[in-house]
Design an enzyme around this catalytic site. Structure first.
Site, mmCIF file in Angstrom:
data_model
loop_
_atom_site.group_PDB
_atom_site.id
_atom_site.type_symbol
_atom_site.label_atom_id
_atom_site.label_comp_id
_atom_site.label_asym_id
_atom_site.label_seq_id
_atom_site.Cartn_x
_atom_site.Cartn_y
_atom_site.Cartn_z
ATOM 1 N N LYS A 182 0.832 -1.112 -0.207
ATOM 2 C CA LYS A 182 -0.237 -0.235 0.110
ATOM 3 C C LYS A 182 1.418 0.993 -0.226
ATOM 4 O O LYS A 182 0.826 2.188 -1.000
ATOM 5 C CB LYS A 182 -0.850 -0.206 1.047
ATOM 6 C CG LYS A 182 -2.154 -1.202 1.142
ATOM 7 C CD LYS A 182 -2.809 -1.408 2.104
ATOM 8 C CE LYS A 182 -4.509 -2.198 2.235
ATOM 9 N NZ LYS A 182 -3.840 -3.343 1.854
ATOM 10 N N GLU A 240 -2.453 5.473 8.765
ATOM 11 C CA GLU A 240 -2.408 6.720 8.224
ATOM 12 C C GLU A 240 -4.168 7.469 8.874
ATOM 13 O O GLU A 240 -4.411 6.921 9.871
ATOM 14 C CB GLU A 240 -3.786 6.369 6.832
ATOM 15 C CG GLU A 240 -3.526 5.553 6.064
ATOM 16 C CD GLU A 240 -3.962 4.906 4.641
ATOM 17 O OE1 GLU A 240 -3.900 5.066 3.081
ATOM 18 O OE2 GLU A 240 -5.384 5.401 5.107
ATOM 19 N N ARG A 259 -7.902 -7.906 -8.812
ATOM 20 C CA ARG A 259 -8.817 -9.093 -9.165
ATOM 21 C C ARG A 259 -10.481 -8.484 -9.697
ATOM 22 O O ARG A 259 -10.166 -7.718 -9.184
ATOM 23 C CB ARG A 259 -8.417 -9.749 -8.273
ATOM 24 C CG ARG A 259 -9.206 -8.767 -6.711
ATOM 25 C CD ARG A 259 -9.167 -10.497 -5.199
ATOM 26 N NE ARG A 259 -8.741 -9.128 -4.354
ATOM 27 C CZ ARG A 259 -9.896 -9.558 -3.517
ATOM 28 N NH1 ARG A 259 -10.887 -9.069 -4.229
ATOM 29 N NH2 ARG A 259 -9.518 -8.146 -2.537
ATOM 30 N N HIS A 303 -14.071 -2.923 9.051
ATOM 31 C CA HIS A 303 -14.147 -3.164 7.818
ATOM 32 C C HIS A 303 -14.474 -4.446 6.500
ATOM 33 O O HIS A 303 -14.078 -4.467 6.333
ATOM 34 C CB HIS A 303 -12.531 -3.122 8.330
ATOM 35 C CG HIS A 303 -12.530 -1.916 8.613
ATOM 36 N ND1 HIS A 303 -11.828 -0.830 8.995
ATOM 37 C CD2 HIS A 303 -11.327 -2.439 9.992
ATOM 38 C CE1 HIS A 303 -11.593 0.656 9.694
ATOM 39 N NE2 HIS A 303 -10.848 -0.924 10.594
#
Length: 572
Positions: A116, A200, A297, A235
């Site tokens: 990421k 983050e 994907r 999440h």
């Protein structure tokens, strides 16, 4: 076009791929573990091969065995589905080395988006907005904590190689950071083989909106519009819809263009999803959006895109992998109507959504709805894999009609034999705020008390229950016209937590694997003290002391497999 492909996956996505292949005249080879020998996808494939024991690490994650089976059976290509090896660079390279086409992007494109931190740096260069945060190489606890404090609480810890909500932890204060970091690192290592994380800024009122992109090997890239995946718990997506409600057209266009730039920046071909966080703290009209990650994907929620575009995304995957150009350019793509998808899980909303196992003694769905299911009536839901039972998908001419159809589909669904989130899903789609599209990723947490109430008489036939939870026809105590209802008495005879406090015994709430143990015999513990972590179906559950005392005995060790209700720890 390929004559035969191997499907390197299981369950509902394997069945979904088989269905398109049958329509296109492409033969399929299924691979399966010992636990899946009687599964529906094994029967439905043209050929099938056993690849190992139940544990995914010994079967569905054994890329070498899967490639060998493809060569042995004469498969020209491998479709990885999602999860397992679908975003594994080495697996994609192994396919190339064996002369078997990997139905997906190049290894280089997968690698570019796999980590990421590196992906966000690349997106910045491509002019795609990214969330403020730390993506550096120094992974010491001290450095990460300092970066978190510089960003400002709350922050989000994310596994750099993560996906699907794994390895993610929200942290609101410095004193909780170390424990959350350790848990995220461990989950990242276990799920992806990489413990590294990034930090983050946590957007406190976010909507999760993602863009479906598709590229071909000639360099053409299009987007197939957006999906709103804001209905999440821990999440993990619960209900998805397309298009995103109340999204200004200007924002839809800007996000679509940004997603296409993201795909073009890495020379992408095949199906991919660019995920964005939209900060709606000041409303949606001028909300900023930030790149979160790109999934290289097919997504679990791809059916809602198929429903609003009229396309078969698996067919597009096969055609692109075979070297054909995209079937349509951007100008030929449009949105028709609205679609919802609800994920039906074997989990217990009355017990903190812990995964459930058991046999599906009853399982039926309305014939008029689209159902993508891994299992059938009589099948066993085991501890080895994701607890999803099925996805229910509906389409309507607008959001209101589609939502009404989803309510009815869930009411007509019949299921027994183990705990599920069926009543929870019925409550969500019947909630007035959800109907008004007043949603963000905190929706479920804000409404959790009302959403986890049992649905009235969940086992009643369809004519006895309506989609309106306030209807008198749903009152199982009965009702009298123009008279007060007859009172009834409800008794709570304790619960497991109270029993644990009384006896000092701590039992497993589910079958699973002991991830870590924090106490030993003779230790003094306070109420709420962490005793151990139990993992099952990709979820970690921290077991805590229900009372203060001294640990009398610890009956398990790290990596032990335990059964449901197994005695773990005794406190006196």
């Amino acid at each position: 076009m390929f004559a035969k492909i191997l499907i390197a996956n299981r369950g509902e996505i394997a069945r979904r791929i088989i269905r398109t292949c049958k329509r296109m005249g492409v033969r399929t080879v299924a691979v399966y573990s010992e636990a899946d020998k009687d599964a529906a996808f094994v029967r439905e494939a043209d050929e099938a091969a056993l690849i190992g024991p139940a544990a995914a690490s010994d079967s569905y994650l054994r890329g070498d065995r899967i490639v060998a089976v493809a060569v042995e059976h004469g498969a020209q290509a491998i479709h990885p589905g999602y999860g397992f090896l679908s975003e594994n660079v080495e697996f994609a390279r192994a396919c190339d080395a064996a002369g078997v086409m990997f139905i997906g992007p190049t290894p280089e494109a997968i690698s570019a988006m796999a980590l990421k931190g590196a992906a966000k740096a690349l997106m910045t260069q491509a002019g795609v907005p990214v969330t403020p945060g730390y993506h550096g190489e120094d992974q010491s606890t001290e450095q990460l904590l300092a970066e978190a404090e510089a960003i400002g609480w709350p922050v989000l810890i994310k596994a750099v190689a993560g996906g699907g909500g794994k390895g993610m932890r929200r942290v609101d204060r410095a004193k909780d950071f170390a424990d959350a970091l350790t848990s995220a690192q461990r989950e990242g290592q276990n799920a992806f083989g990489d413990p590294r994380v990034l930090i983050e800024k946590y957007i406190e009122v976010p909507r999760h909106i993602e863009i479906q992109v598709f590229g071909d090997k000639n360099g053409q890239v299009v987007h197939l519009f957006e999906r709103d995946c804001s209905l999440q718990r821990r999440h993990q997506k619960v209900i998805e819809e397309a298009p995103a409600p109340n999204l200004p057209e200007s924002l839809r266009i800007a996000m679509g263009h940004a997603a296409v730039r993201a795909a073009q920046a890495i020379g992408y071909h095949g199906a991919g999803t660019v995920e964005f966080i939209v900060d709606v703290s000041k409303g949606i009209d001028s909300a900023p959006f930030y790149f979160m990650e790109m999934n290289t994907r097919l997504q679990v929620e791809h059916p809602v895109t198929e429903e609003i575009t009229g396309l078969d995304l698996v067919e597009w995957q096969l055609r692109v992998a075979a070297g054909e150009p995209l079937p349509k350019d951007q100008s030929a793509l449009s949105i028709t109507g609205h679609a919802f998808e609800a994920r039906l899980y074997a989990e217990d909303p009355q017990n903190d959504f812990l995964p459930a196992t058991g046999r599906l003694t009853t399982l039926s769905f309305p014939a008029w709805a689209r159902i993508e299911s891994a299992v059938e009536q009589g099948d066993e839901v085991s501890v080895h894999y994701d607890p999803m039972i099925a996805k229910l998908i509906v389409h309507g001419r607008n959001r209101a009609q589609a939502l009404a159809r989803m309510r009815q589909a869930l009411v007509e669904t019949r299921l027994s034999g183990l705990a599920t989130n069926l009543a929870f899903l019925r409550r969500v789609v019947s909630d007035p705020d959800f109907a008004a599209a007043d949603i963000d990723t905190g929706f479920i947490a804000r409404h959790i008390d009302s959403l986890t109430q049992p649905w009235p008489d969940a086992a009643a036939p369809a004519y006895a229950v309506t989609a309106d939870p306030g209807s008198p026809w749903n009152d199982i105590t009965g009702w009298w016209l123009n008279l007060a209802p007859r009172p009834h008495l409800h008794l709570d005879i304790g619960d497991d937590h109270e029993a644990a406090a009384a006896t000092g015994e701590v039992h497993a709430p589910m079958p699973g694997k002991v991830i870590d143990v924090f106490v030993k015999a003779g230790d003094t513990v306070d109420k709420g003290h962490k005793l151990l972590i139990l993992g099952a179906m990709k979820i970690e559950h921290t077991m805590k002391a229900a009372r203060a005392g001294v640990v009398k005995a610890v009956h398990v060790r790290r990596d032990d497999q335990v059964g449901d209700k197994a005695l773990l720890v005794e406190i006196e």
